[in-house]
Write an enzyme that holds these catalytic residues in place. Sequence first.
Site, PDB file in Angstrom:
ATOM      1  N   HIS A 106       0.784  -1.134   0.069  1.00 23.01           N
ATOM      2  CA  HIS A 106       0.204   0.119  -0.059  1.00 23.01           C
ATOM      3  C   HIS A 106       0.718   1.460  -0.169  1.00 23.01           C
ATOM      4  O   HIS A 106       0.623   2.221  -0.758  1.00 23.01           O
ATOM      5  CB  HIS A 106      -0.902  -0.023   1.374  1.00 23.01           C
ATOM      6  CG  HIS A 106      -2.151  -0.882   1.064  1.00 23.01           C
ATOM      7  ND1 HIS A 106      -3.116  -0.794  -0.213  1.00 23.01           N
ATOM      8  CD2 HIS A 106      -2.596  -1.859   1.820  1.00 23.01           C
ATOM      9  CE1 HIS A 106      -3.785  -1.805   0.184  1.00 23.01           C
ATOM     10  NE2 HIS A 106      -3.897  -2.246   1.341  1.00 23.01           N
ATOM     11  N   ARG A 133      -8.448  -9.495 -12.492  1.00 23.73           N
ATOM     12  CA  ARG A 133      -8.084 -10.663 -11.886  1.00 23.73           C
ATOM     13  C   ARG A 133      -9.075 -11.033 -10.901  1.00 23.73           C
ATOM     14  O   ARG A 133      -8.940 -10.731  -9.602  1.00 23.73           O
ATOM     15  CB  ARG A 133      -6.609 -10.692 -11.371  1.00 23.73           C
ATOM     16  CG  ARG A 133      -5.550 -10.645 -12.472  1.00 23.73           C
ATOM     17  CD  ARG A 133      -4.125 -10.596 -11.602  1.00 23.73           C
ATOM     18  NE  ARG A 133      -2.841 -11.036 -12.493  1.00 23.73           N
ATOM     19  CZ  ARG A 133      -2.223 -10.173 -12.998  1.00 23.73           C
ATOM     20  NH1 ARG A 133      -2.370  -8.729 -12.996  1.00 23.73           N
ATOM     21  NH2 ARG A 133      -1.121 -10.668 -13.830  1.00 23.73           N
ATOM     22  N   ARG A 156     -11.624 -12.018 -15.970  1.00 22.26           N
ATOM     23  CA  ARG A 156     -11.015 -13.428 -16.013  1.00 22.26           C
ATOM     24  C   ARG A 156     -11.691 -14.158 -14.994  1.00 22.26           C
ATOM     25  O   ARG A 156     -11.939 -13.664 -13.942  1.00 22.26           O
ATOM     26  CB  ARG A 156      -9.461 -13.431 -16.073  1.00 22.26           C
ATOM     27  CG  ARG A 156      -9.024 -14.722 -15.757  1.00 22.26           C
ATOM     28  CD  ARG A 156      -7.497 -14.787 -15.560  1.00 22.26           C
ATOM     29  NE  ARG A 156      -6.927 -14.360 -14.517  1.00 22.26           N
ATOM     30  CZ  ARG A 156      -5.622 -14.329 -14.126  1.00 22.26           C
ATOM     31  NH1 ARG A 156      -4.848 -14.388 -15.060  1.00 22.26           N
ATOM     32  NH2 ARG A 156      -5.358 -14.110 -13.120  1.00 22.26           N
ATOM     33  N   GLU A 159      -1.725 -19.142 -22.083  1.00 20.44           N
ATOM     34  CA  GLU A 159      -0.645 -18.848 -21.251  1.00 20.44           C
ATOM     35  C   GLU A 159      -0.002 -20.406 -20.962  1.00 20.44           C
ATOM     36  O   GLU A 159       1.140 -20.692 -20.390  1.00 20.44           O
ATOM     37  CB  GLU A 159      -1.003 -18.466 -19.932  1.00 20.44           C
ATOM     38  CG  GLU A 159      -2.541 -18.741 -19.553  1.00 20.44           C
ATOM     39  CD  GLU A 159      -2.771 -18.020 -18.222  1.00 20.44           C
ATOM     40  OE1 GLU A 159      -1.980 -17.185 -17.577  1.00 20.44           O
ATOM     41  OE2 GLU A 159      -3.930 -18.133 -17.732  1.00 20.44           O
ATOM     42  N   ASN A 174       3.255 -14.166 -18.026  1.00 13.76           N
ATOM     43  CA  ASN A 174       3.844 -14.476 -16.997  1.00 13.76           C
ATOM     44  C   ASN A 174       3.615 -16.083 -16.936  1.00 13.76           C
ATOM     45  O   ASN A 174       4.751 -16.591 -16.227  1.00 13.76           O
ATOM     46  CB  ASN A 174       3.092 -13.931 -15.714  1.00 13.76           C
ATOM     47  CG  ASN A 174       2.959 -12.716 -15.713  1.00 13.76           C
ATOM     48  OD1 ASN A 174       3.626 -11.787 -16.424  1.00 13.76           O
ATOM     49  ND2 ASN A 174       2.019 -11.805 -15.043  1.00 13.76           N
ATOM     50  N   ASP A 175       2.717 -16.836 -17.176  1.00 13.86           N
ATOM     51  CA  ASP A 175       2.679 -17.942 -17.314  1.00 13.86           C
ATOM     52  C   ASP A 175       3.083 -18.751 -18.577  1.00 13.86           C
ATOM     53  O   ASP A 175       3.891 -19.852 -18.417  1.00 13.86           O
ATOM     54  CB  ASP A 175       1.287 -18.536 -17.098  1.00 13.86           C
ATOM     55  CG  ASP A 175       0.788 -18.588 -15.521  1.00 13.86           C
ATOM     56  OD1 ASP A 175       1.655 -18.899 -14.745  1.00 13.86           O
ATOM     57  OD2 ASP A 175      -0.435 -18.141 -15.305  1.00 13.86           O
ATOM     58  N   ARG A 191       8.060 -19.927 -11.868  1.00 10.22           N
ATOM     59  CA  ARG A 191       8.301 -18.403 -11.856  1.00 10.22           C
ATOM     60  C   ARG A 191       8.212 -18.037 -10.403  1.00 10.22           C
ATOM     61  O   ARG A 191       8.658 -16.585 -10.491  1.00 10.22           O
ATOM     62  CB  ARG A 191       6.969 -17.732 -12.648  1.00 10.22           C
ATOM     63  CG  ARG A 191       5.588 -17.554 -11.632  1.00 10.22           C
ATOM     64  CD  ARG A 191       4.528 -17.241 -12.746  1.00 10.22           C
ATOM     65  NE  ARG A 191       3.695 -16.146 -12.168  1.00 10.22           N
ATOM     66  CZ  ARG A 191       2.460 -15.784 -12.599  1.00 10.22           C
ATOM     67  NH1 ARG A 191       1.995 -16.504 -13.642  1.00 10.22           N
ATOM     68  NH2 ARG A 191       1.921 -14.664 -12.106  1.00 10.22           N
ATOM     69  N   CYS A 216      -1.475  -9.377 -21.517  1.00 10.80           N
ATOM     70  CA  CYS A 216      -1.593  -9.003 -20.413  1.00 10.80           C
ATOM     71  C   CYS A 216      -0.897  -9.334 -19.218  1.00 10.80           C
ATOM     72  O   CYS A 216      -0.887  -9.115 -18.079  1.00 10.80           O
ATOM     73  CB  CYS A 216      -3.202  -9.063 -19.998  1.00 10.80           C
ATOM     74  SG  CYS A 216      -3.425 -11.087 -19.683  1.00 10.80           S
TER      75      CYS A 216
HETATM   76  C1  PEP Z   1      -0.002 -14.189 -16.780  1.00 10.40           C
HETATM   77  O1  PEP Z   1       0.034 -15.434 -16.516  1.00 10.40           O
HETATM   78  O2  PEP Z   1       0.665 -13.513 -17.552  1.00 10.40           O
HETATM   79  C2  PEP Z   1      -1.082 -13.561 -16.215  1.00 10.40           C
HETATM   80  C3  PEP Z   1      -1.318 -12.390 -16.344  1.00 10.40           C
HETATM   81  O3  PEP Z   1      -1.684 -14.184 -15.269  1.00 10.40           O
HETATM   82  P1  PEP Z   1      -1.376 -14.376 -13.655  1.00 10.40           P
HETATM   83  O4  PEP Z   1      -0.054 -13.290 -13.523  1.00 10.40           O
HETATM   84  O5  PEP Z   1      -2.496 -13.819 -13.006  1.00 10.40           O
HETATM   85  O6  PEP Z   1      -1.121 -15.649 -13.616  1.00 10.40           O
HETATM   86 MG    MG Z   2      -1.420 -16.467 -15.550  1.00 10.53          MG
END
Ligand code: PEP
Ligand code: MG
Length: 568
Positions: free
Chosen positions: A189, A295, A331, A430, A453-454, A464, A501
């Site tokens: 925060h 999310r 999502r 992903e 990210n995934d 990760r 995203c």
């Molecule tokens: C991703 O995997 O890139 C994604 C946006 O989802 P999260 O980071 O919530 O797994």
């Molecule tokens: Mg993801």
Amino acid sequence: MNTIKGAPISPGIAIGKVYLKKTALEEISFTMAENKKDEKKRFQDSRNLAVKQVEEIYQEMLRSKGEQEASIFLAHIEMLNDTEFINGVENILEESGCTSEWAVKTVRDNFVGIFESMDDEYMRERAMDIKDISGRVIRILKGNDNEESLKLTEPVIIISDDLAPSDTAQMKPELVLGIINETGGPTSHAAIIARMLGIPFCICPKITILVKNGQMLAFDGEEGKIELEVTEGILKDYRRKQEAFHQKNLQLEKLRGTKSITKDGYEILLAGNIGAPKDADKVLQQDGHSIGLFRTEFLYMNRKDSPTEEEQFAAYKEVAEKMQGEPVVIRTLDIGGDKEVDYLKIPKEENPFLGYRAIRLCLDRIPFWKVQLRALLRASVFGNIHIMFPMIVSMEELLKAKKILEEVKRELRRIKIDFNEKVPVGMMMETPAAALMADVFAKEVDFFSIGTNDLIQYTMAVDRMNGKVAHLYSQYDPAVLRLVQKIVDSAHENGIWAGICGEAAADKALIPFWVGLGLDELSMSPVSILPTREKIQGLSKADCENLVEKILLLRTGKEIEETLRNYR
Ligand code: PEP
Ligand code: MG
């Protein structure tokens, strides 16, 4: 060693005197209380007073800064009233006969330990809030409750071992030149408020040992560079940087209301990622076009049972209305993996990222998932809601998810509840399995959103969250970039749009590559929107297409990263 490196959190240049603020919590030692019964009352009185104080701060913040910034204090009131917190302290008082200070400190350490060990960054940051409320109760117990935590009388750089969110929210921003904190991360925060107020912010462990109250200091919140000794030369250099930063912001401000369009007319929509309805305000403040990723799992976290249909409906409707007809990609629940929710009783697994998570869990608990789908469909008449399924790996999964959505639609029709019959349905891309089948999937959905990210983790076989193999986790790896290319091409060949995203969407070095590939949308943290727009406006789509060809011939992530960084 007069220059040290911290983690950059909020950009800007700070030059000024140090105001050292250290928390007193660690000075508490184990002491026996005189009488258990009296001690419990002492704790309850202090806790009640803490609640009262926080309620006053909440009202004050509501008046002066608005609902969004005040909401932190509602969460603090809930924590102070939380039975786990209260019972935890009372059990220790009962079992050990110690003082309330020690019992609160012990419970606080337990909670902090649990939160800090969580893989999810958002949950890790909640440790700061626990420290904040416990600190308040302890200050009251010690009779220091009138002690204003930040007594600022002149402009200063605040250096702290543990700056509390209530400190950041209450301080007078005009007197804060910058903040360096020893703990926390980009979603604490304190960091969020600093970014919102435009205060430079770095995280640097052990900084409080390296500086003295009142000394001069300079730092760069974008690079994380901290100058412990401010010589004439450094001062000149930082003043120049400060002016350049100021000019840059003026320039970015001018981009408000403009399009994210290249010199040769190619437009990419820049959207924001959010975790709660109030975050949509930040997206609008930063001139974001739409919401590219909501999310929804954050609605399910930090509570004792799952949100009701009505609660979810209200949240989705609020975002849809705020965005006034612009797309809001919501999502469906992506729980499991690193995101834990106790009341869902997900069994512990050896490899949670390869296990029972996201769509897999929802397809296994259909009545539970239908609550979310009903809320989403009902909210769809209040704006431009898009529904997106996470972590799809096979056509069977996608078809099953769509079938369940159809069932919910039928149920709503039967009881004559309105929803958007044409609500767009998309999927997260992903996994390599989904990417390789993108041409097939594209015939079944209205859009793709690439979760880098995934996608990186599953393509490179790198957890990760595992620091030991972090060097193998790269958004520049040719395997990852080829998969992204395949996804975008498959989308376009089938007449649907594709966005990104994941965090890589806002990676400055990769923007020309995304433009060259022809992505339609990039969704990111709201603060990245204007800088990304600026980058896009300086590019030419035709040149970026040539860059893509060149990049895809390279063999290593390192070469790719180097080429992208040198691209002008
Ligand atoms: C991703 O995997 O890139 C994604 C946006 O989802 P999260 O980071 O919530 O797994
Ligand atoms: Mg993801």
